[in-house]
Each structure stands twice: as C-alpha cells, then as structure tokens.
Design an enzyme around this catalytic site. Structure first.
Site: not given
Length: 150
Positions: A25, A67
């Site tokens: 990701s 993230k």
C-alpha cells in the site's frame, strides 16, 4: 553488559522500534517487506504534518499500519482523476505514479476535528481513510523516522 541490554530494551520499548511493512500500500516508497523505524514519541513531540508517515493500529486487521498523513481536522479531501485535492487546492505528490491510478475519484469529505486523513501511496492497492475513515490523532502510535516521509 547488563546496562547496555537494559538500555537497548528501554530504547525499543519507548523510543524507536523497527516494523516490517506487510503490504504494497505504500509502494513504491515502501515496498512490501521494507523495514521502517518507528519513532514512538513522534506524535507527542510536535504536530504531525501533511506528508509525514505515521503508524497506527489498522481498523481493518488490528496490525500496525504505515500510511501518509494527508489532511487534518476541518480540512476537505478529494481525489479528482488521480490528483489529491486538499481544501480545493491540487497537491504536488512527486512519489505518486498517477498513471497507475488514472480515473480515480473520491470525496470530497471533511476531516473531523482531532483526526487525520491517511492514504497509502499506492492508491489503487491501499486500504486507508477512504475505506475506514479518518484516524483519531490519539490513535497514532509513532511517526516513521527512517526512511524519511518525503
């Protein structure tokens, strides 16, 4: 020797800890299997800024997630044909391969106060705030010390 061992243990418990990135990701910046150093006091020492890499417990599976912080309480976030837009202003994202996410649209949404909106750099392969919403700032466990956020 014992003092050194205690010092290293204390450092890992309260300061810096390695964590392995378990998905793609954050690729290409952090491919799957990359090891990053979490700086645990990071969120407590100063404000997290847009572009910082943050670590929190994923609402999806309970594992640590890495993230990129994108926007904070009161700001609006949208993705318009792969371009990130914060408060109506397109954002420069040199690490994002826009050709891989061409045609991607999201939002706009407003980030609640006391929260951060997070995105993976690999927008087409990331489960992030678009799926589970903004993350409470108090849920941030660390910032990424190495490799650097941007």
């Amino acid at each position: 020797m014992l003092l050194l061992a205690v010092g290293l243990l204390a450092s890992r418990l309260w300061l810096v800890e390695p964590v392995t990135v378990s998905s793609d990701s954050m690729a290409p910046a952090l491919p799957k299997g990359s090891v990053v150093l979490m700086f645990k006091p990071g969120p407590l020492l100063g404000p997290v800024r847009a572009g910082d890499l943050v670590v929190f417990t994923s609402p999806e599976d309970g594992n640590p997630a890495v993230k990129r912080a994108i926007a904070f309480g009161g700001q609006s976030v949208a993705i318009e044909d792969s371009v990130l837009v914060v408060d109506g202003v397109p954002q420069a994202e040199p690490g994002i391969d826009h050709s891989r996410i061409d045609g991607t649209y999201f939002g706009p949404v407003t980030v609640p106060d006391g929260h951060v909106f997070v995105l993976g750099d690999n927008r087409s392969g990331s489960i992030d705030s678009r799926a589970y919403g903004s993350v409470p700032l108090e849920s941030l466990q660390a910032t990424v010390l190495w490799p650097a956020g941007r």
